[in-house]
Design an enzyme around this catalytic site. Structure first.
Site, PDB file in Angstrom:
ATOM      1  N   ARG A 135       5.711 -31.341 -17.350  1.00 27.34           N
ATOM      2  CA  ARG A 135       6.363 -31.745 -16.238  1.00 27.34           C
ATOM      3  C   ARG A 135       7.459 -30.594 -16.002  1.00 27.34           C
ATOM      4  O   ARG A 135       8.202 -30.329 -16.938  1.00 27.34           O
ATOM      5  CB  ARG A 135       6.952 -32.901 -15.847  1.00 27.34           C
ATOM      6  N   CYS A 177      -5.044 -38.771 -17.350  1.00 28.98           N
ATOM      7  CA  CYS A 177      -6.075 -39.487 -16.692  1.00 28.98           C
ATOM      8  C   CYS A 177      -7.288 -38.781 -16.406  1.00 28.98           C
ATOM      9  O   CYS A 177      -8.368 -39.146 -16.533  1.00 28.98           O
ATOM     10  CB  CYS A 177      -5.577 -40.240 -15.398  1.00 28.98           C
ATOM     11  N   ASP A 235      -1.036 -43.388 -23.872  1.00 28.22           N
ATOM     12  CA  ASP A 235      -1.605 -43.576 -22.606  1.00 28.22           C
ATOM     13  C   ASP A 235      -2.804 -44.155 -22.989  1.00 28.22           C
ATOM     14  O   ASP A 235      -3.435 -44.098 -24.108  1.00 28.22           O
ATOM     15  CB  ASP A 235      -1.783 -42.217 -22.032  1.00 28.22           C
ATOM     16  N   HIS A 278      -4.292 -47.912 -15.434  1.00 25.85           N
ATOM     17  CA  HIS A 278      -3.667 -47.155 -16.163  1.00 25.85           C
ATOM     18  C   HIS A 278      -2.254 -47.796 -16.959  1.00 25.85           C
ATOM     19  O   HIS A 278      -1.659 -48.605 -16.357  1.00 25.85           O
ATOM     20  CB  HIS A 278      -2.830 -45.930 -15.544  1.00 25.85           C
ATOM     21  N   GLN A 329       2.727 -39.565 -24.244  1.00 26.97           N
ATOM     22  CA  GLN A 329       2.534 -40.905 -23.599  1.00 26.97           C
ATOM     23  C   GLN A 329       1.537 -41.679 -24.486  1.00 26.97           C
ATOM     24  O   GLN A 329       0.628 -41.059 -24.805  1.00 26.97           O
ATOM     25  CB  GLN A 329       1.864 -41.008 -22.305  1.00 26.97           C
ATOM     26  N   HIS A 387      -6.283 -45.652 -20.296  1.00 25.24           N
ATOM     27  CA  HIS A 387      -7.128 -45.721 -19.117  1.00 25.24           C
ATOM     28  C   HIS A 387      -8.296 -46.611 -19.296  1.00 25.24           C
ATOM     29  O   HIS A 387      -9.208 -46.662 -20.143  1.00 25.24           O
ATOM     30  CB  HIS A 387      -7.558 -44.474 -18.632  1.00 25.24           C
ATOM     31  N   LYS A 389       2.068 -50.193  -9.159  1.00 22.99           N
ATOM     32  CA  LYS A 389       2.220 -50.317 -10.686  1.00 22.99           C
ATOM     33  C   LYS A 389       3.253 -51.241 -10.888  1.00 22.99           C
ATOM     34  O   LYS A 389       4.020 -51.606 -10.121  1.00 22.99           O
ATOM     35  CB  LYS A 389       2.595 -48.927 -11.118  1.00 22.99           C
TER      36      LYS A 389
END
Length: 611
Positions: A334, A305, A354, A485, A352, A356, A439
């Site tokens: 991570r 992000c 992902d 997100h 991901q 945004h 979320k």
């Protein structure tokens, strides 16, 4: 506590009773119900092993057949201490040695809280309950394994033996449970991933770091192709960002240093390290300087992000431009403890799907709903129809949730409204929000009844403030956008690990690494096989030809082990009549079929992404 948890809690007391009958000197700590069973921690010179289970279970059956009532009694703290000092707590009688663990647990009970005992037969235990009425109500039980553990999980405390078991209302339910465990072993993605050559984890590369082999890469690419086409239709723009960023970027976002325990250590520039070393800077001091922002460095990105935010902020935007939807298959990192790593479902590097979205407050409901529908599209495509929705809210008492409470209220209500509009059950769970916003998580139940948290959608008022994002409104003034997100797959590694187990390696044809395998009976069919091979490849079908001199039975077996959806046997009869002998998991027996008919059915199945 559920009825099943009551049974399992009571089974732990039955276990403790049996252990004390065999080893009266045993010191017991705690015996709670846990997911799928129960355990009891015990301090005993004798090392318990599975070889002891039969003897212990026999004593447990004696206790259950005696049908002893579970009797609760409330006592004073002084009375409880007296019983503990006499060795009577978690024992069958007074003993020369005090009940040391029970006395410690007793001391941890807050003043003013009621202290209770539960007795069955001669066994007396310090316990808050609840239990079933009698030991005979425990039903069916079985000991499963034993391990070592530190008392209260603290390595400074004594090491105990933890004996695990499970219990059910009856034998039928217990047998179903163990049958499910056997099926789970067969579906284990770590085993299937190795057998089907889908991925590899190598110690020299690093634990938790997935190497995607060609077969696994095909599955991943097919999923990415599907979602990419959906994103194009929905007005997303594809972006690419680097795998690292400056620490200052993550200080602004809030990821560093507040969540550094779950991140890889920062990367400090060589010149800075050389200078600090020449000044005699110790490692601890270096860490403090990084935390305080006195020196800079880089971080393997824990989230995509902040990078997408910087793309949005790289140019001015009008309200006419919004919503802006930026998507990336972005790899993040991570730091997971080694003991928490597990195949593809718990890793240290994952990608991901992902995106945004930057929108106005008025656009927010529609954008969240669009994200939720995208997740539903993915699940429907893969036959994942048994799922629930979890709305993760902030815990007002936890300091990790930053930002204006009024914005949190608006974001949480947006999540509630969107979840309610989906027509599926949803629960609200305080404390499960991301630090920047609430979320909506999708929790999928697989064919074995296990739950996996996969897709997620998050509403965020906070990061646009932290990064001072803005757009020009219709009034000519600067306004703050809202961020969404979202990741329908979540982690590609985790999602595909779950998918391997969901399908037990029997992927639908469109997703299978190898879709068709041609088998010749003799060399006389080679020309026919080559023609079919060419026709399939021209349609981008993933096909191989086994024209080796192995016996046909061996060829078929190899193809079945590889879980190829369609195995086509080509013999003399097939080559003369322009047919194929089709083997498929959908068929109970081989079926002769005209080649042209099979070919068109196959192409349709792949094109339509049929299950």
């Amino acid at each position: 506590m559920t009825d099943l948890e009551r049974i399992r809690h009571s089974a732990a007391h039955v276990l403790a009773t049996a252990l004390l009958k065999i080893w009266p000197e045993a010191q017991l700590a705690a015996g709670p119900p846990v997911e799928n069973g129960f355990y009891y921690d015990i301090d005993l010179p004798h090392r318990i092993s599975p070889a002891d289970f039969e003897k212990i279970e026999a004593e447990m059956k004696v206790v259950t057949k005696a049908n002893q009532p579970f009797v609760r009694s409330a006592i004073s703290r002084d009375e409880a201490i007296k019983l503990g000092e006499s060795g009577r707590l978690a024992a069958l009688s007074d003993r020369a040695t005090p009940s040391k663990f029970k006395l410690d647990i007793l001391n941890r009970i807050p003043e003013g809280e009621e202290i209770s005992l539960y007795t069955n037969g001669d066994f007396v235990d310090l316990c808050a309950g609840p239990h079933v009425m009698r030991t005979g109500n425990v039903g069916a039980f079985k000991l499963t394994h034993v391990s070592s553990t530190y008392y209260l999980g603290d390595e400074k405390n004594p090491q105990l033996q933890r004996i695990y078991g499970t219990a059910f209302k009856n034998k039928t339910e217990m047998e179903a449970h163990f049958n499910m465990l056997e099926e789970a072993k067969k579906r284990d993605h770590r085993k299937l991933g190795k057998d089907l050559r889908l991925f590899h984890i190598d110690d020299e590369v690093g634990q938790g770091l997935i190497l995607w082999t060609p077969n696994g890469a095909i599955i991943r690419q097919e999923l990415q192709n599907f979602i990419s086409r959906e994103l194009t239709r929905q007005g997303y723009s594809q972006v690419f960002t680097p795998h690292i960023g400056k620490l200052g970027l993550y200080r602004t976002s809030g990821h560093f240093p507040y969540y550094k325990e779950s991140q890889y250590p920062p990367i400090v520039e060589r010149e800075t390290l050389d200078l600090l070393a020449s000044e005699g800077c110790a490692c601890g001091e270096l860490s403090n300087k990084l935390d305080a922002g006195e020196i800079n460095g880089y971080l393997l990105k824990p989230m995509n992000c902040p990078h997408h935010i910087k793309i949005f902020a790289s140019q001015k935007h009008s309200y006419r431009d919004l919503p802006i939807r930026l998507a990336e298959f972005g790899t993040v990192y991570r730091w997971e403890q080694s003991g928490e790593l597990g195949g593809m479902t718990r890793v240290r590097s994952f990608t991901q799907d992902d995106a945004h979205l930057f929108c106005t407050e008025e656009q927010l409901p529609a954008e969240v709903l669009g994200c939720l529908n995208l997740v539903k599209t993915v699940f429907n495509l893969l036959g994942m129809k048994d799922y629930r929705v979890r709305v993760g809210l902030r815990d007002p008492d936890n300091a990790k949730y930053t930002g204006d409470p009024a914005n949190w209220d608006k974001a949480e209500q947006a999540c509630r409204d969107a979840a309610a509009s989906m027509g599926v059950p949803f629960s609200e769970e305080p404390g499960e929000a991301a630090f920047y916003g609430p979320k909506i998580d999708f929790v999928v139940k697989d064919v074995l009844g296990r739950e996996w948290q996969l897709g997620t959608v998050q509403v965020d008022y906070n990061l646009p403030i932290r990064f001072d994002l803005s757009y020009t409104g219709s009034d000519g003034k600067e306004h703050r956008p809202v961020m969404v997100h979202r990741a329908p797959f979540g982690s590609m590694e985790r999602f595909i690990g779950c998918l391997i187990e969901h399908f037990a390696g029997h992927f639908p044809t469109w997703l299978a690494p190898e879709q068709v395998r041609l088998l010749t009976v003799t060399e006389a069919q080679n020309d026919y096989a080559q023609r079919l091979l060419k026709e399939l490849k021209e349609k981008d079908v993933r096909v191989t030809l086994d024209d080796s001199r192995e016996k046909l039975g061996a060829k078929i077996r190899l193809a079945e082990i590889a879980q190829v959806p369609y195995i086509l046997t080509l013999g003399e009869r097939e080559s003369i009549s322009e047919q194929v002998s089709v083997r498929s998991r959908k068929l109970t027996a081989p079926m002769a079929q005209p080649w042209s008919e099979f070919f068109h059915q196959l192409i349709g199945e792949i094109t339509n992404r049929s299950l």
